[in-house]
Design a protein around this motif. Structure first.
Motif, PDB file in Angstrom:
ATOM      1  N   ASP A  19       0.837  -1.206   0.000  1.00 44.06           N
ATOM      2  CA  ASP A  19       0.000   0.000   0.000  1.00 44.06           C
ATOM      3  C   ASP A  19       0.869   1.253   0.000  1.00 44.06           C
ATOM      4  O   ASP A  19       0.479   2.282  -0.539  1.00 44.06           O
ATOM      5  N   ALA A  24      -3.979   1.739  -2.868  1.00 41.55           N
ATOM      6  CA  ALA A  24      -5.049   1.002  -3.557  1.00 41.55           C
ATOM      7  C   ALA A  24      -5.877   1.881  -4.490  1.00 41.55           C
ATOM      8  O   ALA A  24      -6.358   1.418  -5.518  1.00 41.55           O
ATOM      9  N   LEU A  27      -4.941   1.760  -8.254  1.00 36.63           N
ATOM     10  CA  LEU A  27      -4.778   0.488  -8.974  1.00 36.63           C
ATOM     11  C   LEU A  27      -5.728   0.348 -10.156  1.00 36.63           C
ATOM     12  O   LEU A  27      -5.981  -0.737 -10.627  1.00 36.63           O
ATOM     13  N   GLY A  84       2.412  -7.468   2.377  1.00 33.41           N
ATOM     14  CA  GLY A  84       1.040  -7.024   2.148  1.00 33.41           C
ATOM     15  C   GLY A  84       0.412  -7.714   0.957  1.00 33.41           C
ATOM     16  O   GLY A  84       0.448  -8.930   0.858  1.00 33.41           O
ATOM     17  N   SER A  85      -0.122  -6.937   0.064  1.00 35.00           N
ATOM     18  CA  SER A  85      -1.008  -7.485  -0.957  1.00 35.00           C
ATOM     19  C   SER A  85      -0.245  -8.153  -2.101  1.00 35.00           C
ATOM     20  O   SER A  85       0.959  -8.001  -2.257  1.00 35.00           O
ATOM     21  N   SER A  86      -0.997  -8.879  -2.917  1.00 37.67           N
ATOM     22  CA  SER A  86      -0.396  -9.604  -4.044  1.00 37.67           C
ATOM     23  C   SER A  86      -0.303  -8.729  -5.286  1.00 37.67           C
ATOM     24  O   SER A  86       0.149  -9.181  -6.319  1.00 37.67           O
ATOM     25  N   ARG A  87      -0.719  -7.455  -5.166  1.00 36.38           N
ATOM     26  CA  ARG A  87      -0.818  -6.607  -6.359  1.00 36.38           C
ATOM     27  C   ARG A  87       0.493  -6.524  -7.137  1.00 36.38           C
ATOM     28  O   ARG A  87       1.505  -6.072  -6.629  1.00 36.38           O
ATOM     29  N   GLU A  88       0.440  -6.944  -8.383  1.00 37.02           N
ATOM     30  CA  GLU A  88       1.618  -6.863  -9.246  1.00 37.02           C
ATOM     31  C   GLU A  88       1.879  -5.417  -9.649  1.00 37.02           C
ATOM     32  O   GLU A  88       2.940  -5.070 -10.147  1.00 37.02           O
ATOM     33  N   HIS A  89       0.846  -4.573  -9.410  1.00 37.29           N
ATOM     34  CA  HIS A  89       1.021  -3.143  -9.695  1.00 37.29           C
ATOM     35  C   HIS A  89       2.201  -2.569  -8.883  1.00 37.29           C
ATOM     36  O   HIS A  89       2.769  -1.560  -9.272  1.00 37.29           O
ATOM     37  N   ILE A 110       5.177 -13.087  -1.956  1.00 37.03           N
ATOM     38  CA  ILE A 110       4.429 -12.874  -3.207  1.00 37.03           C
ATOM     39  C   ILE A 110       5.085 -11.755  -4.015  1.00 37.03           C
ATOM     40  O   ILE A 110       5.210 -11.836  -5.228  1.00 37.03           O
ATOM     41  N   ASN A 114       6.505 -11.872  -7.773  1.00 42.13           N
ATOM     42  CA  ASN A 114       6.000 -10.968  -8.810  1.00 42.13           C
ATOM     43  C   ASN A 114       7.142 -10.226  -9.515  1.00 42.13           C
ATOM     44  O   ASN A 114       7.127 -10.061 -10.736  1.00 42.13           O
TER      45      ASN A 114
ATOM     46  N   TYR B  69     -13.592  -2.425  -5.849  1.00 39.02           N
ATOM     47  CA  TYR B  69     -14.105  -1.073  -6.129  1.00 39.02           C
ATOM     48  C   TYR B  69     -15.365  -1.214  -6.964  1.00 39.02           C
ATOM     49  O   TYR B  69     -15.322  -1.129  -8.187  1.00 39.02           O
ATOM     50  N   SER B 129      -3.857 -11.445  -1.892  1.00 39.07           N
ATOM     51  CA  SER B 129      -3.007 -12.054  -0.863  1.00 39.07           C
ATOM     52  C   SER B 129      -3.817 -12.831   0.170  1.00 39.07           C
ATOM     53  O   SER B 129      -3.320 -13.774   0.766  1.00 39.07           O
ATOM     54  N   ARG B 395      -5.272  -5.373   7.993  1.00 38.98           N
ATOM     55  CA  ARG B 395      -3.976  -4.756   7.694  1.00 38.98           C
ATOM     56  C   ARG B 395      -4.018  -3.305   8.132  1.00 38.98           C
ATOM     57  O   ARG B 395      -5.022  -2.625   7.874  1.00 38.98           O
TER      58      ARG B 395
END
Lengths: 186, 432
Positions: A19, A24, A27, A84-89, A110, A114, B69, B129, B395
């Motif tokens: 993040d 987010a 994205l 944190g997140s899996s976002r490939e961004h 992750i 990535n 979203y 995730s 989180r």
């Protein structure tokens, strides 16, 4: 993959989460649209708290307002980079901002995967607290083949951990290119 | 060779008699899930790598659930849904839970189990995730990026490194003032946000088997907050019955061997545990609630894949039944199913929905991820300034709920509801 990477360091601490790398709300831009794509660069690392943005002093913007590229192409950080997140961004945003290498004590699983699968930058690991010694703006040279990082501004040299099996994927450019070279994909 | 549950599942899907930690294996994928944030990117890579006319490896095994979203005027976010819809039609994917249709579900991790897509013994990958949530059903479930997901779309396979397993045993029955969120926040606080990196986290013991399936999902959901590759709980009768009610697809549960080798075993005694929070700005920044009680909060938030299930709202409603919220409190059901049941489930003859309304709580009409991860500025419950928020989400890194000036505490639904009533962080034992 370059054999030598030269540039300026941007220094961060432990647990830089996805993040902070790309919040987010951003994205939503298309990666295939040239103009929209640039927005990932613009907002790269935009949610790092100001006091921790560019250590040791902080308050250094990674990407200046209304620009899309960073003046820093090498990130130096502590442990658990990209948690944190899996976002490939996240690795894509750093790539678009111009990051060529990250040197961290460790990576979240992750995120590391990535980075390698997409070949977005070289994720070096180091078993020293280099982020406590380096200063944002230091001139850095990384010898990728030898696994050596030189901090030219401080006249210091560090040994990086070997890239191991992932070097072949990074050299191929992506997991798809690698799989084709290995005959796993047509 | 004896194997843990995670090792057994990976061995079966790699068509091997056995695997051991550190092995790199190619596994067959049972289910690939994607959503509106990472789906469009995944589809783009799939088309680029496999060709514009390529077909997914198995349209029955691809599940697409827009949830992040959804209810926003943001044009880019809305475009993402259009891309998913077009792809689902083109590929004939029937497991597409489209927004604005009767099929819409809400948060992917909860919807996956409600719709029977989480099955014991299987391998599930998702572009989020918190896909590790599904480990609660005794399957190997983990999050991946767009590139890996595109690879699976084209081939039905992915390589994985077999993780060593860390085992966490809870002895004793869970007391009424503790919830699954307390248990997992204890663990993350003890081992740190990178304490399980590259590892499987297996949860066991009477304290786990006594939990509902929903509460088990909360524990596995947050394995990723310790860096874990997957969270997993051996499937018992309760889990198998839950799945059988929701799918006709046959599945074969697997169980770890009694003499399996674990990298570590940590035992918690339920009677020694107290309600906890994770303080700003990290899920491992653990404090006992009584150590931070009295801390002023501006906002309370009950929702998300880890804190917006029916059981979470049942717990909160127990406190709101006789007490009103003193500070702004937001409730977001994770799925349309949960939303419906808020109006059906009752405590002493009154529906949960009515209890929350009467207590002055703001209830979202739309099931989704909402403010858990910030999102566009018009997102319900999103933080925008320097608010202090106590939340059931998973989180609390800087900026996670939308504002890097805010401070977020993570806690169980009981602790959040108790804090809403007092306007300061409050130990739920004052109410339960």
């Amino acid at each position: 993959m370059k054999d030598i990477i030269r540039g300026k360091a941007y220094v961060l601490c432990n647990d830089i989460d996805t993040d902070q790398i790309i919040p987010a709300q951003h994205l939503v831009y298309s990666l295939s649209d040239h103009e929209e794509r640039k927005m990932y660069g613009r907002f790269a690392l935009s949610s790092v708290p100001d006091s921790l943005a560019g250590l040791p002093d902080g308050h250094i913007r990674f990407v200046k307002d209304d620009t899309f590229k960073s003046e820093f192409n090498i990130i130096i950080a502590g442990k658990n980079f990209g948690c944190g997140s899996s976002r490939e961004h996240a690795p894509i945003a750093l790539n678009i901002a111009g990051v060529e290498a990250v040197v961290a004590e460790s990576y979240a699983r992750i995120h590391y995967r990535n980075v390698v699968d997409g070949g977005f930058f070289i994720p070096f690991e180091i078993n020293q607290h280099i982020y406590k010694e380096a200063k944002t703006g230091d001139d850095i040279e990384i010898d990728v083949k030898k696994g050596i990082l030189k901090n030219l501004s401080q006249d210091k040299e560090y040994k990086l951990q070997p890239l191991g099996d992932v070097e072949a994927i990074l050299r191929a450019g992506s997991i798809f290119e690698y799989a084709r070279q290995e005959g796993m994909l047509k | 060779m004896p194997m843990t549950l995670t090792e057994k599942i990976l061995a079966r899907h790699a068509h091997r008699d056995s695997v051991k930690p550190g092995d790199n294996v190619w596994v067959d994928v049972d289910v690939l899930m994607t959503h509106d944030v990472c789906g469009p990117g995944t589809i783009e890579i799939f088309r680029r790598e496999f060709g514009a006319g390529a077909k997914v490896w198995d349209r029955e095994r691809v599940v697409i659930i827009p949830d992040h979203y959804i209810f926003t005027e943001d044009v880019y976010a809305r475009r993402n849904i259009d891309i998913l819809r077009e792809f689902a039609i083109e590929q004939g994917i029937k497991n597409f839970y489209d927004v604005g249709s009767p099929n819409y579900k809400g948060v992917c991790h909860v919807a996956l189990s409600e719709e029977g897509h989480t099955r014991p013994g299987e391998v599930l990958f998702g572009t989020d995730s918190h896909t590790c949530t599904a480990g609660a059903f005794g399957e190997f479930a983990t999050g991946i990026g767009n590139t890996d997901a595109a690879f699976i779309l084209g081939t039905g396979k992915l390589w994985v490194k077999v993780p060593p397993t860390m085992r966490f045993v809870f002895e004793g029955e869970i007391p009424p003032y503790l919830m699954a969120k307390d248990l997992i926040l204890h663990i993350i606080g003890d081992i740190g946000v990178d304490g399980a990196t590259y590892k499987a986290m297996e949860f066991a013991g009477e304290g786990i088997s006594g939990l509902s399936v929903e509460e088990r999902m909360t524990i596995c959901n947050m394995a990723i907050e310790a860096g874990g590759k997957n969270g997993i709980i051996a499937p018992d009768d309760k889990a198998v019955a839950f799945v059988k009610q929701r799918t006709k697809i046959p599945f074969q549960p697997l169980y770890g061997d009694a003499n399996a080798v674990y990298e570590s075993v940590k035992v918690y005694k339920m009677k020694d545990l107290e309600p906890v929070v994770a303080k700003p700005h990290s899920p491992d920044n653990k404090a006992l609630v009584r150590e931070v009680k009295g801390t002023r909060v501006d906002r309370c938030y009950i929702g998300s894949c880890t804190g917006g299930k029916l059981e979470d709202f049942m717990a909160a409603a127990r406190i709101f039944k006789r007490n009103n919220a003193k500070v702004e409190t937001y409730i977001v059901p994770s799925t349309t199913e949960v939303e419906r049941r808020l109006k059906e489930e009752k405590i002493d003859g009154e529906t949960l929905y009515s209890i929350f309304q009467r207590a002055g709580v703001k209830i979202s009409d739309n099931a989704s991820c909402a403010a858990c991860l910030g999102g566009p500025p018009d997102t319900f419950g999103r933080l925008s300034g320097d608010e202090v928020c106590i939340s059931t989400t998973n989180r609390n890194f800087p900026g996670r709920m939308g504002s890097k000036g805010s401070q977020v505490y993570l806690a169980s639904p009981l602790t959040v509801a108790a804090s809403a009533v007092r306007g300061v962080i409050t130990d739920p034992r004052e109410f339960v």
